[in-house]
Design an enzyme around this catalytic site. Structure first.
Site, PDB file in Angstrom:
ATOM      1  CG  ASP A  83      -1.930   1.029   1.319  1.00 32.99           C
ATOM      2  OD1 ASP A  83      -2.396   1.453   0.246  1.00 32.99           O
ATOM      3  OD2 ASP A  83      -2.301   1.420   2.447  1.00 32.99           O
ATOM      4  CG  HIS A  84      -0.355   4.868   0.129  1.00 28.68           C
ATOM      5  ND1 HIS A  84      -0.771   5.866  -0.719  1.00 28.68           N
ATOM      6  CD2 HIS A  84      -1.447   4.474   0.814  1.00 28.68           C
ATOM      7  CE1 HIS A  84      -2.071   6.074  -0.543  1.00 28.68           C
ATOM      8  NE2 HIS A  84      -2.515   5.235   0.375  1.00 28.68           N
ATOM      9  CG  ASP A 105       1.088   7.473  -3.482  1.00 34.42           C
ATOM     10  OD1 ASP A 105       0.921   8.283  -4.416  1.00 34.42           O
ATOM     11  OD2 ASP A 105       0.591   7.630  -2.348  1.00 34.42           O
ATOM     12  N   GLY A 180      -7.593   8.754   7.046  1.00 36.40           N
ATOM     13  CA  GLY A 180      -7.766   9.109   8.453  1.00 36.40           C
ATOM     14  C   GLY A 180      -9.224   9.208   8.878  1.00 36.40           C
ATOM     15  CG  HIS A 210      -6.030   4.815  -1.766  1.00 34.18           C
ATOM     16  ND1 HIS A 210      -4.927   4.405  -1.064  1.00 34.18           N
ATOM     17  CD2 HIS A 210      -5.959   4.197  -2.971  1.00 34.18           C
ATOM     18  CE1 HIS A 210      -4.213   3.576  -1.815  1.00 34.18           C
ATOM     19  NE2 HIS A 210      -4.821   3.432  -2.980  1.00 34.18           N
ATOM     20  N   GLY A 211      -8.787   5.949   1.239  1.00 39.73           N
ATOM     21  CA  GLY A 211      -9.435   6.820   2.228  1.00 39.73           C
ATOM     22  C   GLY A 211     -10.912   6.524   2.353  1.00 39.73           C
ATOM     23  CB  ALA A 212     -12.817   3.864   1.089  1.00 35.05           C
ATOM     24  CB  SER A 213     -12.306   4.363   7.087  1.00 39.45           C
ATOM     25  OG  SER A 213     -11.439   3.249   7.202  1.00 39.45           O
TER      26      SER A 213
HETATM   27  P1  13P Z   1      -8.751   5.076   5.582  1.00 43.21           P
HETATM   28  O1  13P Z   1      -7.860   5.962   6.379  1.00 43.21           O
HETATM   29  O2  13P Z   1     -10.007   5.793   5.181  1.00 43.21           O
HETATM   30  O3  13P Z   1      -9.057   3.787   6.254  1.00 43.21           O
HETATM   31  O4  13P Z   1      -7.989   4.724   4.213  1.00 43.21           O
HETATM   32  C1  13P Z   1      -7.027   3.702   4.163  1.00 43.21           C
HETATM   33  C2  13P Z   1      -6.261   3.702   2.879  1.00 43.21           C
HETATM   34  O5  13P Z   1      -6.589   4.326   1.909  1.00 43.21           O
HETATM   35  C3  13P Z   1      -5.060   2.860   2.852  1.00 43.21           C
HETATM   36  O6  13P Z   1      -4.346   3.023   1.666  1.00 43.21           O
HETATM   37  O1  G3H Z   2      -3.071   5.032   3.617  1.00 43.32           O
HETATM   38  C1  G3H Z   2      -2.463   4.851   4.657  1.00 43.32           C
HETATM   39  C2  G3H Z   2      -2.795   3.671   5.491  1.00 43.32           C
HETATM   40  O2  G3H Z   2      -3.814   4.004   6.406  1.00 43.32           O
HETATM   41  C3  G3H Z   2      -1.566   3.166   6.167  1.00 43.32           C
HETATM   42  O3  G3H Z   2      -1.212   3.947   7.242  1.00 43.32           O
HETATM   43  O4  G3H Z   2       1.197   4.409   6.847  1.00 43.32           O
HETATM   44  O5  G3H Z   2       0.207   4.607   9.147  1.00 43.32           O
HETATM   45  O6  G3H Z   2       0.526   2.368   8.093  1.00 43.32           O
HETATM   46  P1  G3H Z   2       0.294   3.827   7.869  1.00 43.32           P
HETATM   47 ZN    ZN Z   3      -4.462   4.997   0.851  1.00 47.80          ZN
END
Ligand code: 13P
Ligand code: G3H
Ligand code: ZN
Length: 308
Positions: A83-84, A105, A180, A210-213
């Site tokens: 991820d990223h 990324d 976040g 992304h950012g889909a919580s």
């Molecule tokens: P959230 O912070 O919304 O859970 O997003 C996580 C994310 O995009 C990880 O790459």
């Molecule tokens: O997109 C970011 C994820 O929430 C991962 O977060 O880099 O703190 O592990 P982290």
């Molecule tokens: Zn992300």
């Protein structure tokens, strides 16, 4: 079942108008919670590892946890994804270490540099049959102002050019989500017109959110009831994510909700049982809280139940 790449997973998701959940993993309990949920829901799943998770747990530990998960839950189709990924070198190390998918990324770079870096990773990854996710546009950080969002949203025409030039296999788009727990100051809003435009210009092509919580308010309330200070937290409403999953979004990323579920459970336990100090006494319910949250997400947000 061995680890797989996301190719078939995403083509089924695309045509079935659902998404596969990509959940961030950092330790054994999180892996177990997610895998337990995917197994019960008979759903495919993506276990994703950030640079921070790699640093925290170590790539070897994470991969061995994933290996154990495949043995314990052999019916679940699993992708392991970086991820990223911040650099070519980290993508390369993950590819060489057995990841079946990586994200490079370069979204913070000038366009041509993002193209060049992504292309370099694609060339390396494709030679080893590994999937590459890239990102175009920029998600606002929690500290950034809402007004600055618009100019970094993904441009549909540029997305087409980017995919053509880089050969990346999936693309993370910026349409108003952010990482976040503090995603919106006022009402939650996503740019669905933009998503539709991108999707129409890239027919059949898997997009990533992304950012889909969703930042469930019961977790926030529980955290705060037991000493937390998670004020004003707001996430993406579940119906919006569901809608995105019918518009070419095949992968939906969730990390914050895992953190909230885990922390709310531990806070509650610590407050209610101050006599306890065996880590298993609070990690077991915390693991169950992650599992329950992920099951809900798979069933009601991703729509991937029964798709394993
Ligand atoms: P959230 O912070 O919304 O859970 O997003 C996580 C994310 O995009 C990880 O790459
Ligand atoms: O997109 C970011 C994820 O929430 C991962 O977060 O880099 O703190 O592990 P982290
Ligand atoms: Zn992300």
């Amino acid at each position: 079942m061995p680890l797989i790449g996301p190719g078939k997973m995403f083509s089924s998701a695309y045509s079935g108008q659902y998404a596969v959940g990509a959940f961030n993993v950092n330790n054994m309990e999180i892996v177990q919670g997610i895998m337990g949920a995917a197994s019960e829901e008979k759903s495919p799943v993506i276990l994703q590892v950030s640079a921070g998770a790699r640093k925290y747990a170590g790539q070897t530990y994470i991969m061995k946890l994933v290996e154990a998960a495949l043995v314990e839950d052999p019916s679940v189709p699993v992708v392991v994804h970086l991820d990223h990924g911040p650099s070519f070198e980290m993508c390369r190390d993950c590819i060489d270490g057995g990841f079946t998918s990586v994200m490079i990324d370069g979204s913070h770079l000038p366009y041509e540099e993002n193209v060049a870096l992504t292309k370099k990773v694609v060339d390396y990854a494709h030679a080893k049959n590994v999937w590459v996710e890239a990102e175009l546009g920029k998600l606002a950080g929690v500290e950034e102002h809402v007004q600055s969002l618009e100019h970094v949203y993904t441009d549909p025409d540029q997305a087409v050019d980017f995919v053509k030039k880089t050969g990346c296999d999936s693309l993370a788009v910026a349409i108003g989500t952010s990482h976040g727990a503090y995603k919106f100051k006022g009402d939650a809003k996503l740019d669905f017109e933009r998503l539709e435009a991108i999707s129409n210009k890239l027919p059949g092509y898997p997009l990533v959110l992304h950012g889909a919580s969703s930042v469930p308010q019961d977790f926030v309330a529980l955290c705060n009831k037991y000493g937390g200070q998670v004020g004003g937290a707001k996430g993406v409403p579940e119906d919006m994510l569901r809608k995105a999953a019918t518009m070419g979004v095949c992968k939906i990323n969730v990390d914050t909700d895992i953190r909230l579920a885990l922390t709310a459970s531990i806070r509650q336990f610590m407050a209610e049982r101050p006599d306890q100090f065996d880590p298993r006494s609070y990690m077991a319910p915390a693991r169950d809280a992650v599992k329950k949250m992920v099951m809900h997400k798979i069933r009601n947000v991703m729509g991937s139940s029964g798709k394993a």
